[in-house]
Design an enzyme around this catalytic site. Structure first.
Site, mmCIF file in Angstrom:
data_model
loop_
_atom_site.group_PDB
_atom_site.id
_atom_site.type_symbol
_atom_site.label_atom_id
_atom_site.label_comp_id
_atom_site.label_asym_id
_atom_site.label_seq_id
_atom_site.Cartn_x
_atom_site.Cartn_y
_atom_site.Cartn_z
ATOM 1 N N HIS A 273 0.855 -1.200 0.000
ATOM 2 C CA HIS A 273 0.000 0.000 0.000
ATOM 3 C C HIS A 273 0.881 1.237 0.000
ATOM 4 O O HIS A 273 2.045 1.181 0.407
ATOM 5 C CB HIS A 273 -0.920 0.014 1.227
ATOM 6 N N HIS B 52 0.922 5.271 1.281
ATOM 7 C CA HIS B 52 0.289 6.309 2.105
ATOM 8 C C HIS B 52 0.298 7.633 1.337
ATOM 9 O O HIS B 52 1.336 8.009 0.778
ATOM 10 C CB HIS B 52 1.098 6.566 3.384
HETATM 11 P P1 5GP Z 1 2.268 0.448 7.290
HETATM 12 O O1 5GP Z 1 2.818 0.724 8.653
HETATM 13 O O2 5GP Z 1 2.162 -1.041 7.021
HETATM 14 O O3 5GP Z 1 2.952 1.194 6.189
HETATM 15 O O4 5GP Z 1 0.818 1.059 7.293
HETATM 16 C C1 5GP Z 1 -0.304 0.363 7.714
HETATM 17 C C2 5GP Z 1 -1.348 1.405 8.026
HETATM 18 O O5 5GP Z 1 -2.598 0.753 8.059
HETATM 19 C C3 5GP Z 1 -1.164 2.083 9.376
HETATM 20 O O6 5GP Z 1 -0.961 3.475 9.170
HETATM 21 C C4 5GP Z 1 -2.451 1.788 10.143
HETATM 22 O O7 5GP Z 1 -2.942 2.906 10.834
HETATM 23 C C5 5GP Z 1 -3.394 1.373 9.033
HETATM 24 N N1 5GP Z 1 -4.384 0.390 9.440
HETATM 25 C C6 5GP Z 1 -4.153 -0.768 10.121
HETATM 26 N N2 5GP Z 1 -5.301 -1.454 10.263
HETATM 27 C C7 5GP Z 1 -6.273 -0.721 9.651
HETATM 28 C C8 5GP Z 1 -7.678 -0.911 9.473
HETATM 29 O O8 5GP Z 1 -8.281 -1.900 9.903
HETATM 30 N N3 5GP Z 1 -8.335 0.062 8.792
HETATM 31 C C9 5GP Z 1 -7.699 1.173 8.291
HETATM 32 N N4 5GP Z 1 -8.454 2.063 7.635
HETATM 33 N N5 5GP Z 1 -6.383 1.380 8.455
HETATM 34 C C10 5GP Z 1 -5.672 0.453 9.129
#
Ligand code: 5GP
Ligand code: ZN
Length: 133
Positions: free
Chosen positions: A98, A100
């Site tokens: 993903h 951001h």
């Molecule tokens: P990463 O740290 O893997 O780059 O980002 C994962 C993101 O997913 C985090 O910023 C976290 O807040 C978001 N996230 C985790 N679980 C959920 C969820 O169930 N719903 C949504 N909308 N965001 C989530």
């Protein structure tokens, strides 16, 4: 597979969707680093940027551009940061690729800290490692 984003895509877990097409969804990140913080997620499961199909990766960036335009226009942000965390060491917590989009506003208090290590590392050593057969 116990992947939270696959569950969101299947509708098994609720999310706040701001954009959808055949191959992607864009949802509001629960953590909201800034107002409107959004995640661009391909509907097919890929673990990270190294794992993802090249065409889907290219389309991901086009989707980032589309959704960023929506955020600029509708939320009146003045710019944005895009971030991809690849692997746990880099802060990846959901192992489904993903991107951001973090909309930026005056006084939003968001900080991307990048240390200035000028002079610390030997460039010749780095180049020789990279060029080593
Ligand atoms: P990463 O740290 O893997 O780059 O980002 C994962 C993101 O997913 C985090 O910023 C976290 O807040 C978001 N996230 C985790 N679980 C959920 C969820 O169930 N719903 C949504 N909308 N965001 C989530
Ligand atoms: Zn997944």
């Amino acid at each position: 597979m116990n992947c939270i984003f696959c569950k969101i895509i299947k509708g098994e877990i609720p999310s706040s969707k701001i954009y959808e097409d055949n191959n992607f969804i864009a949802i509001l990140d629960l953590s909201q680093a800034t107002y409107g913080h959004t995640l661009i997620i391909p509907k097919n499961h890929y673990a990270n940027l190294l794992d993802i199909d090249k065409d889907v990766l290219a389309e991901s960036m086009i989707t980032v551009q589309k959704v960023s335009n929506i955020l600029m226009e509708k939320l009146n942000c003045e710019g944005f940061n895009i971030i991809n965390n690849c692997n746990e060491i880099a802060g990846q917590t959901v192992m489904h690729f993903h991107i951001h989009i973090i909309p930026r506003y005056k006084d939003d208090n968001f900080k991307l800290e990048t240390p200035n290590n000028q002079g610390k590392y030997n460039f010749e050593e780095i180049i020789s490692k990279i060029n080593k057969k």
